[in-house]
Scaffold this active site. Structure first.
Site, PDB file in Angstrom:
ATOM      1  N   GLU A 176     -11.836   3.850  -2.212  1.00 53.18           N
ATOM      2  CA  GLU A 176     -12.706   4.292  -3.312  1.00 53.18           C
ATOM      3  C   GLU A 176     -12.543   3.416  -4.556  1.00 53.18           C
ATOM      4  O   GLU A 176     -11.824   3.773  -5.489  1.00 53.18           O
ATOM      5  CB  GLU A 176     -12.435   5.756  -3.677  1.00 53.18           C
ATOM      6  CG  GLU A 176     -13.416   6.283  -4.730  1.00 53.18           C
ATOM      7  CD  GLU A 176     -13.114   7.695  -5.201  1.00 53.18           C
ATOM      8  OE1 GLU A 176     -13.942   8.264  -5.931  1.00 53.18           O
ATOM      9  OE2 GLU A 176     -12.043   8.234  -4.857  1.00 53.18           O
ATOM     10  N   LYS A 211     -15.852   5.037  -0.172  1.00 47.15           N
ATOM     11  CA  LYS A 211     -16.394   6.035  -1.092  1.00 47.15           C
ATOM     12  C   LYS A 211     -16.776   5.298  -2.372  1.00 47.15           C
ATOM     13  O   LYS A 211     -15.913   4.777  -3.073  1.00 47.15           O
ATOM     14  CB  LYS A 211     -15.383   7.145  -1.376  1.00 47.15           C
ATOM     15  CG  LYS A 211     -15.922   8.215  -2.328  1.00 47.15           C
ATOM     16  CD  LYS A 211     -15.019   9.434  -2.410  1.00 47.15           C
ATOM     17  CE  LYS A 211     -15.583  10.459  -3.388  1.00 47.15           C
ATOM     18  NZ  LYS A 211     -14.810  11.724  -3.413  1.00 47.15           N
TER      19      LYS A 211
END
Length: 295
Positions: A176, A211
């Site tokens: 992420e 993500k």
């Protein structure tokens, strides 16, 4: 679900991933949003007990199951807790929801327009413990605030380095590198980060998940959603309210949600169980639609 079944669900399941991983620094804000103010607890243990009960209420809700919520990201303390006497990861698996664990320990101070992850000296031990509890994968967050090529390269390199450590334990990393949606150079950040991710994927011999913040230009991350080394691309809400987040999500084919605030924003501790379930069902339906019905 065994590991192969979880991988298949992550690769092609219709639905989204619930982010239930608010950690120490963001817990008071999450509790305030849930209708529990700071005076309701006197120490960290009581605070974490309250946030765990909120998460347990979500997990046990009849609105929350694997038909629309295909995965959930847990905070470490939530992972080690129980839902009605059942270890939290197993409670998720029983409902057809694939469990992940947030592993980062917060962010370093900003350098070169980015915030790297703080060191994680106990990561190997956490990964062993998580896998023993049935957790499928991890999530690790860093932040990009401006279009500094050197900084973004460092963020992406660190994400992949941690990802390889996770893969060595037989778990799936969800990388992420969040782009701050308030950045004045968001569109340029999207392009620099995309190039760095593609470069790092070339050296991978196993798949990862990503993500990402929703891009300024819809479709920017198409090269990632179709990449053979990427199991799935998911999106954070990044501060958008749920309606706007779902609209932006629906513009990006191949990307599903992994929302936190946008999922929880209408839930309140004071609700009856029926009210709570109805509000959660409404949020789940909206995010599911944004994840599966594309413009």
């Amino acid at each position: 679900m065994n590991t192969a079944e979880m991988t298949a669900k992550m690769a092609a399941g219709n639905g989204f991933i619930a982010a239930l991983d608010q950690s120490g620094g963001s817990t008071p804000k999450a509790l305030a949003g849930y209708g529990i103010e700071a005076g309701a607890w006197s120490n960290d243990e009581e605070m974490f007990g309250l946030i765990h009960e909120m998460r347990a209420r979500i997990i046990r809700s009849k609105a929350f199951d694997g038909s629309k919520v295909i995965g959930a990201i847990l905070f470490e303390r939530t992972m080690e807790g129980t839902v009605d006497g059942v270890p939290t990861p197993q409670a998720l698996i029983a409902k057809g929801v694939v469990p992940f664990i947030k592993i980062d320990k917060g962010l370093e101070d900003e350098v070169n327009g980015v915030q790297l992850m703080k060191p994680m000296p106990e990561l190997d031990a956490l990964l062993v413990r998580s896998k023993t509890l049935g957790v499928y994968g991890t999530k690790e967050r860093s932040v990009i605030n401006s279009a500094n090529a050197e900084g973004i390269a460092a963020v992406v390199a660190q994400q992949f380095e941690v990802g390889r450590q996770v893969l060595s334990h037989g778990m799936m990393p969800m990388l992420e590198p969040e782009i701050n949606i308030k950045s004045e150079t968001r569109a340029e950040c999207d392009q620099i980060m995309l190039a760095e991710i593609l470069k790092n994927l070339e050296s991978m011999d196993q798949q990862v998940m990503l993500k990402l913040s929703l891009p300024v230009v819809p479709g920017t991350f198409d090269p990632l959603t179709s990449h053979p080394k990427v199991l799935r691309v998911v999106a954070l809400s990044g501060g958008y309210k749920r309606p706007e987040a779902c609209v932006e999500l629906s513009k990006n084919k191949g990307i599903i949600a992994s929302f936190s605030r946008a999922l929880l924003e209408d839930l309140r501790a004071q609700m009856s169980d029926d009210e709570f379930d109805a509000s959660l069902a409404e949020a789940i339906d909206a995010i599911y639609k944004g994840s599966t019905q594309k413009i």
